[in-house]
Every structure is written in C-alpha cells, then in structure tokens.
Design a protein around this motif. Structure first.
Motif, PDB file in Angstrom:
ATOM      1  N   GLN A 233     -13.886 -60.383 -24.174  1.00 42.81           N
ATOM      2  CA  GLN A 233     -13.626 -59.721 -22.905  1.00 42.81           C
ATOM      3  C   GLN A 233     -12.393 -58.831 -23.014  1.00 42.81           C
ATOM      4  O   GLN A 233     -11.508 -59.071 -23.849  1.00 42.81           O
ATOM      5  N   PRO A 234     -12.317 -57.813 -22.183  1.00 37.59           N
ATOM      6  CA  PRO A 234     -11.101 -56.983 -22.164  1.00 37.59           C
ATOM      7  C   PRO A 234      -9.858 -57.847 -21.968  1.00 37.59           C
ATOM      8  O   PRO A 234      -9.859 -58.785 -21.162  1.00 37.59           O
ATOM      9  N   GLY A 235      -8.832 -57.518 -22.724  1.00 39.57           N
ATOM     10  CA  GLY A 235      -7.610 -58.312 -22.695  1.00 39.57           C
ATOM     11  C   GLY A 235      -7.587 -59.445 -23.697  1.00 39.57           C
ATOM     12  O   GLY A 235      -6.538 -60.070 -23.916  1.00 39.57           O
ATOM     13  N   GLY A 236      -8.714 -59.726 -24.298  1.00 38.43           N
ATOM     14  CA  GLY A 236      -8.794 -60.805 -25.265  1.00 38.43           C
ATOM     15  C   GLY A 236      -8.316 -60.403 -26.648  1.00 38.43           C
ATOM     16  O   GLY A 236      -7.849 -59.280 -26.869  1.00 38.43           O
ATOM     17  N   SER A 237      -8.463 -61.340 -27.578  1.00 42.05           N
ATOM     18  CA  SER A 237      -7.980 -61.138 -28.943  1.00 42.05           C
ATOM     19  C   SER A 237      -9.046 -61.526 -29.949  1.00 42.05           C
ATOM     20  O   SER A 237      -9.887 -62.380 -29.686  1.00 42.05           O
ATOM     21  N   LEU A 238      -8.978 -60.892 -31.098  1.00 42.49           N
ATOM     22  CA  LEU A 238      -9.779 -61.251 -32.253  1.00 42.49           C
ATOM     23  C   LEU A 238      -8.935 -61.059 -33.496  1.00 42.49           C
ATOM     24  O   LEU A 238      -8.030 -60.215 -33.516  1.00 42.49           O
TER      25      LEU A 238
END
Length: 125
Positions: free
Chosen positions: A13-18
C-alpha cells in the motif's frame, strides 16, 4: 558465469515499505559498481541508485532520495534496496545491474554488463 537474482518485490500500500535483494554469483559485489533501475511498460529503464566501485558511495535519483537506501551484505554477496514511504509512481519492475568498471556514468544502462531478471513492485491501495 555471472548471475544476478532479484527478490523481494510484491504488492504494498502507499506509504508502505519493501526491501529488494540482489544476490550475485560469479562476481564479488565488493568490486562492482551496482545500479538499481526500474521500468514501467512503454518506457525505458530509469536509474534509481548507483553505488560506486571505487568507494562504495551511493547516489540516488531525485525521485527516491530520502526514501530509498542501498546497503550491502559482503559476507553473503548481496545488495539490498530498502524502499520506504512507497508511492504509486514507484510501481515498476526493478532490476539490479553491475559492472566491474570503476568509472561509470551513474544512471546509464549501457554502462552495466550484467543484469538480473527483475522483480515487480506494485504500490496500490
């Protein structure tokens, strides 16, 4: 034979991290200039980051500066691309690339000799 294998892509989701990984075989990453690139359909590959073979310093594209960070695990011969605060416009196939050339033009794809197969990153709610 040099081989690069990326992993870690996915849907976020937008704002998330990978965190993407690039595993190298047949080439010591400590001696390589390392680039991360991304590509969306219909467009050329865009440089995201490049790490110097000379001193290990990393430059980032303006579009990702402050959000993406490159790191390396020398023991495992891995390089990581930590991506935080992801945006929909970060959606792309991400590639790592390397060359043994010390002086490279940072974000030019033609400077790199070896490429991974790419991993898809999709940022969507």
């Amino acid at each position: 034979q040099v081989q690069l294998v990326e992993s870690g892509g996915g849907l976020v989701q937008p704002g998330g991290s990978l965190r993407l990984s690039c595993a190298a075989s047949g080439f010591e990453l400590g001696w390589a200039a390392i680039g991360w690139f991304r590509q969306v359909p219909g467009k050329g590959r865009e440089g995201v980051s490049c790490t110097s073979a000379a001193d290990g310093s990393t430059s980032y594209a303006d579009s990702v500066k402050g959000r993406f960070t490159v790191s390396r695990d020398h023991a495992k011969n891995l390089v990581y691309l930590q991506m935080n605060n992801l945006k929909p416009e970060d959606t792309a196939v991400y590639y790592c690339a390397i060359t043994g050339t010390v002086q490279v033009k940072c974000f030019m794809t033609t400077e790199y000799d070896y490429w991974g197969q790419g991993t898809q990153v999709t940022v969507s709610s």
